[in-house]
Design an enzyme around this catalytic site. Structure first.
Site, mmCIF file in Angstrom:
data_model
loop_
_atom_site.group_PDB
_atom_site.id
_atom_site.type_symbol
_atom_site.label_atom_id
_atom_site.label_comp_id
_atom_site.label_asym_id
_atom_site.label_seq_id
_atom_site.Cartn_x
_atom_site.Cartn_y
_atom_site.Cartn_z
ATOM 1 N N HIS A 132 -6.350 10.898 0.869
ATOM 2 C CA HIS A 132 -5.841 10.233 2.218
ATOM 3 C C HIS A 132 -4.603 9.812 2.088
ATOM 4 O O HIS A 132 -3.984 9.622 3.193
ATOM 5 C CB HIS A 132 -6.911 9.067 2.237
ATOM 6 C CG HIS A 132 -6.582 7.962 1.231
ATOM 7 N ND1 HIS A 132 -7.107 7.998 -0.214
ATOM 8 C CD2 HIS A 132 -6.064 6.693 1.141
ATOM 9 C CE1 HIS A 132 -6.519 6.884 -0.709
ATOM 10 N NE2 HIS A 132 -6.146 5.963 0.012
ATOM 11 N N LYS A 136 2.367 10.063 1.272
ATOM 12 C CA LYS A 136 3.150 8.991 0.511
ATOM 13 C C LYS A 136 4.208 9.823 -0.533
ATOM 14 O O LYS A 136 4.959 8.950 -0.807
ATOM 15 C CB LYS A 136 2.506 7.951 -0.055
ATOM 16 C CG LYS A 136 1.541 6.923 0.946
ATOM 17 C CD LYS A 136 1.090 5.933 0.409
ATOM 18 C CE LYS A 136 0.632 4.776 1.401
ATOM 19 N NZ LYS A 136 -0.239 3.750 0.899
ATOM 20 N N HIS A 161 3.427 8.765 6.609
ATOM 21 C CA HIS A 161 2.612 9.284 5.433
ATOM 22 C C HIS A 161 1.565 10.019 5.967
ATOM 23 O O HIS A 161 1.117 11.137 5.423
ATOM 24 C CB HIS A 161 2.262 8.312 4.493
ATOM 25 C CG HIS A 161 1.144 7.404 4.679
ATOM 26 N ND1 HIS A 161 1.211 6.371 5.619
ATOM 27 C CD2 HIS A 161 -0.195 7.773 4.397
ATOM 28 C CE1 HIS A 161 0.121 5.991 5.672
ATOM 29 N NE2 HIS A 161 -1.032 6.685 4.944
ATOM 30 N N HIS A 186 -6.122 5.751 9.802
ATOM 31 C CA HIS A 186 -5.128 4.477 10.231
ATOM 32 C C HIS A 186 -5.491 4.292 11.841
ATOM 33 O O HIS A 186 -5.010 3.577 12.477
ATOM 34 C CB HIS A 186 -3.683 4.555 10.017
ATOM 35 C CG HIS A 186 -3.502 4.182 8.370
ATOM 36 N ND1 HIS A 186 -3.781 2.911 7.948
ATOM 37 C CD2 HIS A 186 -3.228 4.920 7.416
ATOM 38 C CE1 HIS A 186 -3.638 3.075 6.608
ATOM 39 N NE2 HIS A 186 -2.912 4.014 6.351
#
Length: 274
Positions: A132, A136, A161, A186
């Site tokens: 997930h 990053k 990200h 998100h």
């Protein structure tokens, strides 16, 4: 070494030729009556079909099992690669090392409560949960591990990200089916999330499941910018955000099954620790 299709074809040709030659020779020596010769030839043909069908079935099944084993080994190596990627993230961001393991186990458990039973769908949820935050890797350490609140520009850069992660995964055919969680976790139920501002059920179910678990875990454990919340405060926040951040039905499901979900998680973590 012959390929399976050529090996089977060669076997069929050899057996067929030998069968015709020796069976015709045997019939010529043992049978003289023309009527019986026709009957024996018919029986011989049916025996040939039955015997060769059985032999071909055994050979094809053996080759199928061999290819299945090779495919399973390949999938296992892919999953090891995924875990390797996650370990790379852990080296950069040690604070979230156990976070990935916890949210993966909890999301799988919640997905089953939500009615997802298909093994392949659950496997894609597992891989998506593990990956997930893979995007990053493209975020500078100064932002990723900053011991405080991010400013507006840093926050916008951090939001990238999900796009980076989606690009990484989309370039790998094997991983494309698990891209929903890295790309959309998100997004928010009311459409105020990112990267696309999806709303309601337009957000893939896997991402809605994961978003709930992700926030639950982030609030339940300490980070460099905050202390851990109490369990009561975390659950109250999830209820408060029902219909805003989270799918209301999934919040109800999570709260209803929370004691057993938490117990399953603790048990799984204890087993992994052993």
């Amino acid at each position: 070494m012959l390929r399976p299709q050529w090996r089977i074809l060669s076997f069929y040709l050899v057996v067929g030729c030998l069968w015709i030659f020796f069976s015709d020779l045997l019939v010529a020596q043992l049978v003289r009556d023309p009527v019986w010769i026709l009957r024996v030839q018919s029986i011989k043909g049916w025996l040939f079909i039955l015997i060769t069908s059985a032999l071909l079935f055994v050979m094809i099944r053996r080759d199928h099992n061999r290819m299945l084993a090779a495919n399973q080994a390949l999938v296992a190596s892919y999953d090891q690669t995924i875990r390797g990627w996650v370990r790379v993230m852990d080296l950069r961001h040690r604070e979230t090392r156990d976070h990935t393991r916890r949210v993966t186990l909890m999301t799988l458990a919640l997905a089953k409560r939500a009615g997802i039973q298909d093994p392949e769908a659950l496997k894609q949820i597992e891989r998506g949960s593990l990956l997930h935050d893979i995007g990053k890797v493209g975020i500078p350490d100064a932002i990723l591990i900053k011991p405080g609140k991010l400013d507006l520009q840093e926050g916008q850069q951090m939001q990238r990200h999900v796009t980076i992660g989606h690009q990484l995964i989309s370039d790998i055919a094997f991983l494309r089916p698990c891209a929903d969680i890295p790309h959309y976790h998100h997004e928010k139920w009311d459409g105020s999330g990112y990267p696309e501002g999806l709303q309601g059920e337009a957000i893939p179910l896997a991402a809605r499941l994961f978003a709930l678990v992700d926030v639950w875990d982030a609030l339940s454990h300490p980070r460099v910018y905050k202390a851990a919340w109490s369990e009561e405060a975390v659950l109250a926040y999830l209820v408060e955000q029902s219909g805003r951040h989270f799918d209301p039905q999934l919040v109800k499901l999570f709260i209803h099954h929370y004691p057993e979900l938490k117990a399953e998680l603790d048990s799984a973590l204890a087993q992994q620790a052993d």
